[in-house]
Design an enzyme around this catalytic site. Structure first.
Site, PDB file in Angstrom:
ATOM      1  N   ASP A   1       0.827  -1.212   0.000  1.00 43.89           N
ATOM      2  CA  ASP A   1       0.000   0.000   0.000  1.00 43.89           C
ATOM      3  C   ASP A   1       0.863   1.264   0.000  1.00 43.89           C
ATOM      4  O   ASP A   1       1.945   1.281   0.592  1.00 43.89           O
ATOM      5  CB  ASP A   1      -0.903  -0.012   1.244  1.00 43.89           C
ATOM      6  CG  ASP A   1      -2.067   0.959   1.100  1.00 43.89           C
ATOM      7  OD1 ASP A   1      -2.354   1.412  -0.028  1.00 43.89           O
ATOM      8  OD2 ASP A   1      -2.694   1.270   2.126  1.00 43.89           O
TER       9      ASP A   1
ATOM     10  N   ASN B   1     -10.651  -2.893  -6.148  1.00 47.37           N
ATOM     11  CA  ASN B   1      -9.846  -1.917  -6.902  1.00 47.37           C
ATOM     12  C   ASN B   1     -10.460  -1.526  -8.251  1.00 47.37           C
ATOM     13  O   ASN B   1     -10.054  -0.536  -8.861  1.00 47.37           O
ATOM     14  CB  ASN B   1      -8.403  -2.407  -7.105  1.00 47.37           C
ATOM     15  CG  ASN B   1      -7.559  -2.349  -5.843  1.00 47.37           C
ATOM     16  OD1 ASN B   1      -6.615  -3.121  -5.682  1.00 47.37           O
ATOM     17  ND2 ASN B   1      -7.878  -1.418  -4.937  1.00 47.37           N
ATOM     18  N   TRP B   2     -11.456  -2.289  -8.709  1.00 44.75           N
ATOM     19  CA  TRP B   2     -12.138  -1.924  -9.974  1.00 44.75           C
ATOM     20  C   TRP B   2     -12.836  -0.579  -9.848  1.00 44.75           C
ATOM     21  O   TRP B   2     -13.179   0.038 -10.854  1.00 44.75           O
ATOM     22  CB  TRP B   2     -13.168  -2.992 -10.359  1.00 44.75           C
ATOM     23  CG  TRP B   2     -12.559  -4.316 -10.666  1.00 44.75           C
ATOM     24  CD1 TRP B   2     -12.582  -5.418  -9.855  1.00 44.75           C
ATOM     25  CD2 TRP B   2     -11.809  -4.687 -11.837  1.00 44.75           C
ATOM     26  NE1 TRP B   2     -11.905  -6.450 -10.454  1.00 44.75           N
ATOM     27  CE2 TRP B   2     -11.431  -6.037 -11.668  1.00 44.75           C
ATOM     28  CE3 TRP B   2     -11.448  -4.027 -13.010  1.00 44.75           C
ATOM     29  CZ2 TRP B   2     -10.694  -6.733 -12.615  1.00 44.75           C
ATOM     30  CZ3 TRP B   2     -10.718  -4.721 -13.957  1.00 44.75           C
ATOM     31  CH2 TRP B   2     -10.347  -6.046 -13.759  1.00 44.75           C
TER      32      TRP B   2
HETATM   33  C1  FPP Z   1      -2.088   0.103  -3.324  1.00 45.49           C
HETATM   34  O1  FPP Z   1      -1.580   1.411  -3.252  1.00 45.49           O
HETATM   35  C2  FPP Z   1      -1.535  -0.571  -4.500  1.00 45.49           C
HETATM   36  C3  FPP Z   1      -2.246  -1.118  -5.513  1.00 45.49           C
HETATM   37  C4  FPP Z   1      -3.715  -1.127  -5.559  1.00 45.49           C
HETATM   38  C5  FPP Z   1      -1.592  -1.705  -6.680  1.00 45.49           C
HETATM   39  C6  FPP Z   1      -0.383  -2.536  -6.326  1.00 45.49           C
HETATM   40  C7  FPP Z   1       0.397  -2.774  -7.525  1.00 45.49           C
HETATM   41  C8  FPP Z   1       1.746  -2.816  -7.563  1.00 45.49           C
HETATM   42  C9  FPP Z   1       2.616  -2.672  -6.391  1.00 45.49           C
HETATM   43  C10 FPP Z   1       2.436  -3.058  -8.796  1.00 45.49           C
HETATM   44  C11 FPP Z   1       2.785  -4.524  -8.979  1.00 45.49           C
HETATM   45  C12 FPP Z   1       1.758  -5.044  -9.817  1.00 45.49           C
HETATM   46  C13 FPP Z   1       1.735  -6.245 -10.377  1.00 45.49           C
HETATM   47  C14 FPP Z   1       0.754  -6.423 -11.430  1.00 45.49           C
HETATM   48  C15 FPP Z   1       2.569  -7.387 -10.041  1.00 45.49           C
HETATM   49  P1  FPP Z   1      -2.598   2.617  -3.373  1.00 45.49           P
HETATM   50  O2  FPP Z   1      -2.733   2.949  -4.816  1.00 45.49           O
HETATM   51  O3  FPP Z   1      -3.880   2.261  -2.701  1.00 45.49           O
HETATM   52  O4  FPP Z   1      -1.825   3.737  -2.617  1.00 45.49           O
HETATM   53  P2  FPP Z   1      -2.466   4.895  -1.743  1.00 45.49           P
HETATM   54  O5  FPP Z   1      -3.044   4.244  -0.509  1.00 45.49           O
HETATM   55  O6  FPP Z   1      -1.286   5.758  -1.419  1.00 45.49           O
HETATM   56  O7  FPP Z   1      -3.487   5.583  -2.580  1.00 45.49           O
END
Ligand code: FPP
Length: 243
Positions: free
Chosen positions: A30, A78-79
């Site tokens: 995250d 996440n969608w």
């Molecule tokens: C959460 O951070 C992260 C995700 C929903 C995507 C995770 C994906 C990767 C680490 C890339 C690796 C991917 C693959 C396909 C192997 P957030 O976007 O919720 O962060 P935030 O809480 O700061 O908004």
């Protein structure tokens, strides 16, 4: 250095090694969005950085001897994110699968995608099937949770069991019908990004997992942090409800 590759040398003599007490580590990755925002960049930029960290950390976990690593890459929730962000994550996945396919000889571990893949494009599904067929003989596995939700996994397990004719089920039946049946339960679940929750990740499997939370944003996590996590794990007493 490619993920879970043969013969990389990032670990040093000071690197703690893991043993049969710490076989399986799981990560809630995250903080990509906030990492990008801090730099005045779009969220997609954070996911790209997060995918580089994902490769480094998983590679390192393989080197220090974990038998299973499970990462939460995309949840069933996440969608709800903007289309451009979802597309960017799908793109990262596509590139990653292509990289694994093209350089398959360099990889050591098995790969397994856990989650409902029925909604993925046929092209992505085809690549996933190929990658999951690689390195079948390996004793290390990387589980990538994609379109994954813990409740949905448990529901899927029940439906599998009832379709096979079961009318009552045991804990072993359920564990054996989960996506992670080959890896067993995680010994520790690590969450970056500062939130103190497990967000529908490995709900059944988390029953006795040690939990580790850090304020660090996922793209900032380093192999030295993994060393700290390992030391922290071995400083804990696991009692499984006993004394
Ligand atoms: C959460 O951070 C992260 C995700 C929903 C995507 C995770 C994906 C990767 C680490 C890339 C690796 C991917 C693959 C396909 C192997 P957030 O976007 O919720 O962060 P935030 O809480 O700061 O908004």
């Amino acid at each position: 250095m490619p993920l879970f590759s043969k013969g990389s040398k990032k670990s040093t003599p000071e690197t703690p090694k893991v043993d049969e007490h710490f076989r399986h580590i799981a990560f809630i990755m995250d903080g990509n969005g906030r990492w990008a925002k801090k730099r005045g960049k779009p969220r997609e930029y954070g996911h790209k950085a997060g995918s580089d960290t994902f490769k480094t950390i998983c590679q390192y976990c393989c080197e220090v001897g974990f038998k299973a690593v499970t990462v939460y890459a995309f949840s069933t929730e996440n969608w709800k994110r903007p289309r451009a962000e979802v597309d960017a994550i799908m793109d990262i996945l596509d590139h990653y699968l292509e990289e694994l396919k093209q350089n398959y000889k360099q990889y050591h571990s098995r790969f397994k995608f856990i989650g409902d893949l029925s909604v993925m494009t046929p092209a992505l599904r085809e690549k996933i099937v190929y990658v999951e067929g690689m390195n079948q003989e390996s004793d290390q596995i990387l589980n990538i949770a994609f379109n994954y939700g813990g409740r949905s996994e448990i529901t899927h397990a029940f439906n599998t069991l009832t379709a096979a004719g079961k009318t009552t089920v045991s804990e072993e039946d359920i564990a054996g019908a989960l996506y992670t049946k080959e890896s067993g339960d995680p010994d520790m679940i690590v969450r970056t990004g500062g939130d103190l929750r497990i967000s529908n990740f490995l709900l059944w499997q988390a029953a006795y997992a040690e939990l580790y939370f850090t304020d660090k944003l996922w793209p900032d996590l380093t192999t030295a942090d993994v060393d700290d996590i390992i030391r922290d794990f071995y400083s804990r007493k696991r009692r499984y409800g006993g004394l």
